[in-house]
Motif scaffolding. Structure first.
Motif, short mmCIF file in Angstrom:
data_model
loop_
_atom_site.label_atom_id
_atom_site.label_comp_id
_atom_site.label_asym_id
_atom_site.label_seq_id
_atom_site.Cartn_x
_atom_site.Cartn_y
_atom_site.Cartn_z
N ASP A 348 0.76 -0.83 0.03
CA ASP A 348 -0.35 0.06 -0.17
C ASP A 348 0.80 1.32 0.01
OD1 ASP A 348 -2.58 -0.95 -0.26
OD2 ASP A 348 -2.93 -1.46 1.87
N VAL A 349 1.86 1.75 1.21
CA VAL A 349 2.78 2.09 0.95
C VAL A 349 3.61 2.33 0.37
CG1 VAL A 349 3.49 4.37 2.39
CG2 VAL A 349 0.84 3.40 2.28
N PRO A 350 4.71 2.49 0.45
CA PRO A 350 5.99 2.19 -0.28
C PRO A 350 6.85 3.35 1.32
CG PRO A 350 5.87 3.97 -1.80
CD PRO A 350 5.01 4.34 -0.87
N LEU A 351 8.25 2.21 1.52
CA LEU A 351 8.27 2.29 3.13
C LEU A 351 9.42 3.50 2.89
CD1 LEU A 351 9.66 0.61 5.15
CD2 LEU A 351 11.84 0.20 4.01
N LEU A 352 9.81 4.56 2.17
CA LEU A 352 10.41 6.12 2.37
C LEU A 352 9.41 6.76 3.18
CD1 LEU A 352 13.57 6.59 1.85
CD2 LEU A 352 12.18 7.59 -0.22
N ARG A 353 8.15 6.90 1.70
CA ARG A 353 6.92 7.39 2.22
C ARG A 353 6.66 6.96 3.55
NH1 ARG A 353 4.69 11.42 4.13
NH2 ARG A 353 2.81 11.78 4.57
N LEU A 354 6.84 5.63 4.05
CA LEU A 354 5.81 5.37 5.47
C LEU A 354 7.32 6.00 6.40
CD1 LEU A 354 3.66 3.65 6.26
CD2 LEU A 354 4.89 1.51 7.08
N ILE A 355 8.45 5.69 6.60
CA ILE A 355 9.11 6.34 7.32
C ILE A 355 9.53 8.17 7.40
CG2 ILE A 355 11.92 6.41 7.76
CD1 ILE A 355 10.10 3.96 8.44
N GLU A 356 9.08 8.33 6.48
CA GLU A 356 8.60 9.79 6.47
C GLU A 356 7.49 10.30 7.27
OE1 GLU A 356 7.64 11.81 3.13
OE2 GLU A 356 8.96 13.56 3.34
N ALA A 357 6.70 9.80 6.85
CA ALA A 357 5.21 9.98 7.59
C ALA A 357 6.10 9.58 9.68
CB ALA A 357 4.07 9.02 7.30
N LEU A 358 6.98 8.71 9.40
CA LEU A 358 7.23 7.94 10.87
C LEU A 358 7.83 9.01 12.33
CD1 LEU A 358 6.55 4.52 10.37
CD2 LEU A 358 4.94 5.12 11.78
N SER A 359 8.44 9.42 10.81
CA SER A 359 9.79 10.26 11.77
C SER A 359 9.80 11.34 10.99
CB SER A 359 11.23 9.42 11.25
OG SER A 359 12.22 9.78 11.59
N THR A 360 10.24 11.16 9.51
CA THR A 360 10.70 12.84 9.31
C THR A 360 9.88 14.02 9.53
OG1 THR A 360 12.09 11.53 7.76
CG2 THR A 360 11.92 13.91 6.95
N ALA A 361 8.45 13.45 8.76
CA ALA A 361 7.73 14.88 8.87
C ALA A 361 7.28 14.77 10.14
CB ALA A 361 6.54 14.73 8.27
N PRO A 362 6.89 14.27 11.43
CA PRO A 362 7.10 14.83 12.73
C PRO A 362 7.95 16.10 13.05
CG PRO A 362 7.07 12.49 12.53
CD PRO A 362 6.91 13.07 11.15
N ALA A 363 9.09 15.56 13.27
CA ALA A 363 10.46 16.25 13.26
C ALA A 363 10.01 17.45 13.02
CB ALA A 363 12.08 16.00 12.76
N ARG A 364 10.26 18.11 11.38
CA ARG A 364 10.44 18.83 10.55
C ARG A 364 8.76 19.73 11.24
NH1 ARG A 364 8.51 17.82 6.01
NH2 ARG A 364 10.32 16.05 5.15
N ARG A 365 7.78 19.59 11.41
CA ARG A 365 6.53 19.97 11.47
C ARG A 365 6.95 20.55 12.43
NH1 ARG A 365 2.95 23.72 10.33
NH2 ARG A 365 1.20 23.78 10.46
N PHE A 366 7.60 19.48 13.80
CA PHE A 366 7.07 20.64 15.31
C PHE A 366 8.88 21.21 16.04
CE2 PHE A 366 3.69 17.52 15.41
CZ PHE A 366 3.45 18.19 16.40
#
Lengths: 429, 321
Positions: A348-366
Motif C-alpha cells: 500500500d505505501v512505499p517504505l520511504l514514504r512510511l518512514i517519512e510519515a513516522l519520523s521526518t515529517a513530524p520532526a519537521r513540523r514540530f
C-alpha cells in the motif's frame, strides 16, 4: 571517542530521499555519514563494526502524540516506562500530551516534564503544552514562555476547543511566536454520548455512535480560522475521507496546515470492536473499512503528513468496564512501526514514504532536530529486520498498561536495536 | 415440563441476545414456554425442576415488571432466588460491575440474571463468571426474553409468525426491545416495519431487515401486529421530539391510527406504558390489546429459558458453549 559502523544495511533516509544499501557511521553521538558512499574515506580506526546484512536502518521514529500518566496517573504510565516502550518500538522522540493531572499549562510544569525526562527517560521527550489554562477552553496559556521553556506544540490533548473566538486568538497569537497549534477535532455536542463510529454496526450493538461530521465540522472551522489568521495548524488525528479533502483544500489555499492520523485508523476498522472489546474504544473511533482505505491512500499521497501512535495507557480501572463506560485509548509505542509496516508489506505505501510519515515529517513540523540520517544529525536511529515475524504478547509489553489493540496479532518487522544520540537504548533479546 | 427429555437440549450456556439463536433455538424456547403457560395456570404451580439451584437477579436499573417476572419464574421452578438490589449494594459505593460479578460468582450461583444500562454488560459478565447468564436488558442492545414473550404472545394469537406484518412503533433508537424483536421476527419469517420520527431511528436502520415509515397511517396499513415502544420522559421535551402533545398527535396509537391496521390486528406494549404519550387508554384497555397477556407470557418464557439453560443434560457435562 566512540565510533560505530553499521555495514551493509539498507538505509532509508526520507529527508534526503535515500533508500540504498550502504554504511552508517556514528561518531560521538552524531551521524558522520550514512549511505552507499559512507566508506569513501575508509573505515574509521578502532570502530565497532556491526554487520547489518539483511537489515534496515531508519531514522528513529518521532511520535507526535503520546499520552503518559506522569504527572497524576503514574500507575498507568510514567515518563520512564513510556520511554522504555518507545525505545523498544524504535521511537527515539516523543511529544507528550498536556492533559495530565495537573495539566501542563504552565512553565513550571513543562520544566517538570523535562526534568523527569532528563532523569529517567531513555528517549527524547518533548512536552506539548495546553492551549488554554486548565484545558478549560477559555484563557490562553503563556505560549511564548511555554515555547521558551521547551514546549514544542500547543494542544488540548484529548479535548477540543469549542469556542471559535478562543481558537482564532490562539492561532493568531501563536503565529507571532512560531508555535504550532495541534488539535484533535471533535464537536462535543454532536458526538454527544457516542462511543464508536456511527453506523449499522454500532446500531446493532446498541451503542451510541459518533458521526464523521463530529470530526469534520470542527475541522472545517479550524481550517477556516487557519486561513483567516495565517497560523500554523496541525489536525492531530483525522479519520475520514472528508477530513482529508478539507485539509487538502486548505493547503491549496496556502494555509499553513498539516494533518496526522493515528495508526489505529490505518490498521483497524470498526468491526474490530467485535463483542464490546473496550481496548478498541479509541479516539477518533475506528471507522468503516472504506474510511481506513481512504486514510491509507491519503498517507500514501502525502495528503496526510504524519502517523502517530496515539499511545494512551489505560488500566483495568478504566478498561474492564462495559464498553460505553470504558475510557477511550490504546497503547501503541511498541507496535507503531510493526503495525505501520503492514502497509509496506502489502504494497500500500512505499517504505520511504512510511518512514517519512513516522519520523521526518513530524520532526519537521514540530521543529525537532530529528528524523534524518544526514551527516551531522544526532545519531537517533533504529536497526530493523523488516521481515522478522513476531506475535504481540501482553507479557512482553513494556508499558505499564497493557491495553493494546494488537494482543495476539502477528507482526512482520521488528526493531533489533535503537540508538539515541549514538547510545544504544534498546537491543532485542 | 416435568420430564426434561420431553424437549431437545438447548445448545447454549447463556442467553445474551436473540442474535446468537437459530430459528430452531427460538422455536424450542417457545415450545417449552407453551408448556410453562399450562403449569402457571394450575392451582399448584410449584415445580422441582430447579430445586437446589440458585438464581441471582442483579438489576442495575430498577424494573418491577421484569425483575418480579424472573423471580416468580425461578420460584415456580423451585430455585432459590436472590434479588440484588443495586440501590443498597456496594455498587453505590463505587464497586465495578466486574468486581460485583466476581463476588457473586464466589457464592456459586447457577444462573445470573442481569439488567444494566450499558450495552454489552451481560456479555462482559458472561466472560467472567462460571454460571449461566441471562440478559434481562443491556442498554440499547438486547432484551431477549422480552422478544421471546412477544413472539409467544403473537404465536398464540395468530397461530404463526411467518409472513405476519409487524409494525414496531416509537423510540427504536434507544430500544433494546426493538432490536431483539427485529432479529427474532426476521428469523421466524415475519415482515417487519418500524414507524417513528427519524430522530428516534438508529443509523443504518434500512439495513436492519425492516421497512421504515415516518407516518403511522402508512406504517400500520395492513399490519397484523402493532408493537408500541415506551418513550422515556427525558426524551420527550425537545431533545428528540418537540413535545408530548405533538408526539401523541402523530405517533401515539389511537383508534383512528389503528384503523389502518387489519381488523383483527393485535396491539402490544412491553410496559410500563405512558398513557396519552405513545398509546391512548382506549387502545391499551381495548379489545385489540394483548398487553396483559404479554405479562403472563413473560413468566412462562423466563421459566422456559432458565429450565433450558440449566438442563441437566447440558450442565452435568459441564459443557455447552
Amino acid at each position: 571517542m566512540s565510533v560505530i559502523v553499521f555495514e551493509r544495511a539498507r538505509i532509508v533516509d526520507p529527508a534526503r530521499g535515500i533508500d540504498e544499501t550502504g554504511t552508517v557511521i556514528v561518531r560521538d553521538g552524531l551521524i558522520e555519514a550514512a549511505g552507499s558512499s559512507a566508506l569513501n574515506q575508509g573505515r574509521p580506526e578502532g570502530a565497532e563494526i556491526v554487520d547489518c546484512t539483511g537489515l534496515t536502518i531508519v531514522p528513529g521514529l518521532v511520535d507526535a502524540h503520546v499520552h503518559v500518566g506522569e504527572p497524576g496517573a503514574e500507575h498507568r504510565e510514567t515518563i520512564a516506562s513510556a520511554s522504555l516502550a518507545a525505545a523498544a518500538g524504535g521511537v527515539t522522540s516523543i511529544v507528550t500530551m498536556p492533559d495530565t493531572d495537573p495539566v501542563i499549562d504552565d512553565v513550571a510544569l513543562v520544566e517538570f516534564v523535562l526534568r523527569s525526562a532528563r532523569d529517567t527517560a531513555l528517549v527524547r521527550v518533548h512536552p506539548a503544552a495546553a492551549i488554554t489554562k486548565g484545558l478549560a477552553g477559555h484563557e490562553m496559556t503563556e505560549f511564548a514562555l511555554l515555547k521558551g521553556a521547551g514546549a514544542v506544540a500547543l494542544t488540548e490533548g484529548r479535548r477540543s476547543v469549542a469556542n471559535s473566538l478562543v481558537m482564532r486568538r490562539a492561532l493568531t497569537y501563536a503565529r507571532d511566536f512560531g508555535a504550532v497549534i495541534a488539535h484533535e477535532t471533535q464537536d462535543a455536542d454532536l458526538a454527544s454520548f457516542g462511543v464508536m463510529n456511527e453506523g449499522l454496526f454500532a446500531s446493532w450493538l446498541g451503542l451510541p455512535g459518533i458521526p464523521r461530521e463530529a470530526e469534520t465540522i470542527m475541522l472545517d472551522r479550524d481550517l477556516s480560522l487557519a486561513r483567516l489568521t495565517g497560523g500554523a495548524y496541525h489536525a492531530a488525528k483525522i479519520s475520514t475521507a472528508i477530513a482529508v479533502d478539507a485539509v487538502a483544500r486548505a493547503r491549496n489555499d496556502g494555509a499553513d496546515v498539516t494533518a496526522g492520523v493515528s495508526i489505529n485508523n490505518l490498521a483497524l476498522n470498526e468491526m474490530d470492536v467485535g463483542e464490546y472489546r473496550t481496548f478498541f474504544r479509541v479516539s477518533p473511533p475506528l471507522r468503516a473499512e472504506e474510511d481506513r482505505l481512504a486514510m491509507v491512500e491519503a498517507l500514501k499521497s502525502g495528503a496526510v503528513d504524519i502517523i502517530v501512535s496515539s499511545h494512551d495507557p489505560q488500566d483495568v480501572d478504566t478498561k474492564r468496564l462495559p464498553f460505553s463506560e470504558a475510557a477511550p485509548g490504546a497503547i501503541g509505542l511498541e507496535t507503531l512501526l510493526a503495525a505501520a509496516l503492514r502497509l509496506y508489506h502489502n504494497g500500500d505505501v512505499p517504505l520511504l514514504r512510511l518512514i517519512e510519515a513516522l519520523s521526518t515529517a513530524p520532526a519537521r513540523r514540530f521543529g525537532l532536530e530529528a528524523g534524518t540520517l544526514a551527516p551531522g544529525a544526532p545519531a537517533d536511529l533504529a536497526v530493523v529486520d523488516l521481515e522478522a515475524p513476531w506475535v504481540v504478547r501482553e507479557e512482553t509489553i513494556r508499558s505499564r498498561s497493557k491495553n493494546t489493540c494488537f494482543e495476539g496479532a502477528l507482526m512482520q518487522g521488528r526493531v533489533l536495536q535503537t540508538l539515541v544520540a549514538g547510545r544504544t537504548v534498546f537491543v532485542a533479546e | 415440563m416435568t420430564d426434561p427429555t420431553a424437549f431437545p437440549p438447548f445448545p447454549h450456556r447463556h442467553l445474551l441476545g436473540i442474535g446468537a439463536l437459530s430459528p430452531q433455538d427460538i422455536e424450542l424456547l417457545l415450545d417449552r414456554a407453551e408448556a410453562a403457560v399450562a403449569i402457571s395456570r394450575r392451582p399448584d404451580k410449584k415445580m422441582s425442576t430447579l430445586r437446589g439451584r440458585t438464581q441471582i437477579n442483579l438489576f442495575y436499573e430498577s424494573s418491577t415488571r421484569t425483575q418480579s417476572s424472573f423471580e416468580l419464574a425461578g420460584k415456580r421452578l423451585g430455585a432459590d432466588v436472590m434479588n440484588m438490589s443495586v440501590a443498597s449494594s456496594a455498587v453505590k459505593k463505587g464497586e465495578t460491575l466486574m468486581d460485583t460479578a466476581m463476588t457473586l460468582n464466589a457464592m456459586h450461583p447457577d444462573i445470573l440474571v442481569i439488567r444494566h444500562s450499558s450495552a454489552g454488560a451481560a456479555a462482559l459478565l458472561a466472560q467472567k463468571v462460571g454460571c449461566s447468564v441471562v440478559n434481562a436488558g443491556d442498554g440499547a442492545h438486547e432484551h431477549p426474553t422480552q422478544a421471546l414473550l412477544d413472539a409467544l404472545t403473537i404465536r398464540r394469537a395468530k397461530g404463526r409468525i411467518a409472513r405476519l406484518v409487524v409494525a414496531i412503533c416509537g423510540d427504536v433508537l434507544h430500544s433494546r426491545v426493538a432490536r431483539s424483536n427485529i432479529i427474532l421476527l426476521n428469523a421466524l419469517g415475519a415482515q417487519v416495519r418500524v414507524v417513528a420520527p427519524s430522530t428516534l431511528l438508529p443509523a443504518g436502520i434500512e439495513k436492519m431487515g425492516v421497512e421504515r415509515f415516518s407516518r403511522m397511517e402508512d406504517g400500520l396499513k395492513g399490519a397484523d401486529v402493532v408493537m408500541m415502544l415506551r418513550l422515556q420522559r427525558e426524551r420527550m421535551a425537545g431533545a428528540f421530539v418537540p413535545s408530548i402533545r405533538e408526539y401523541f398527535r402523530h405517533f401515539g396509537l389511537d383508534a383512528a391510527k389503528l384503523s389502518a391496521a387489519k381488523e383483527d390486528a393485535i396491539v402490544m406494549h412491553p410496559g410500563p406504558m405512558n398513557r396519552g404519550v405513545e398509546i391512548a387508554s382506549e387502545i391499551a384497555d381495548g379489545p385489540h390489546s394483548l398487553i396483559q397477556e404479554q405479562v403472563e407470557m413473560g413468566v412462562a418464557v423466563r421459566m422456559a429459558v432458565m429450565e433450558a439453560l440449566l438442563d441437566p443434560r447440558r450442565t452435568e457435562e459441564g459443557g455447552g458453549q
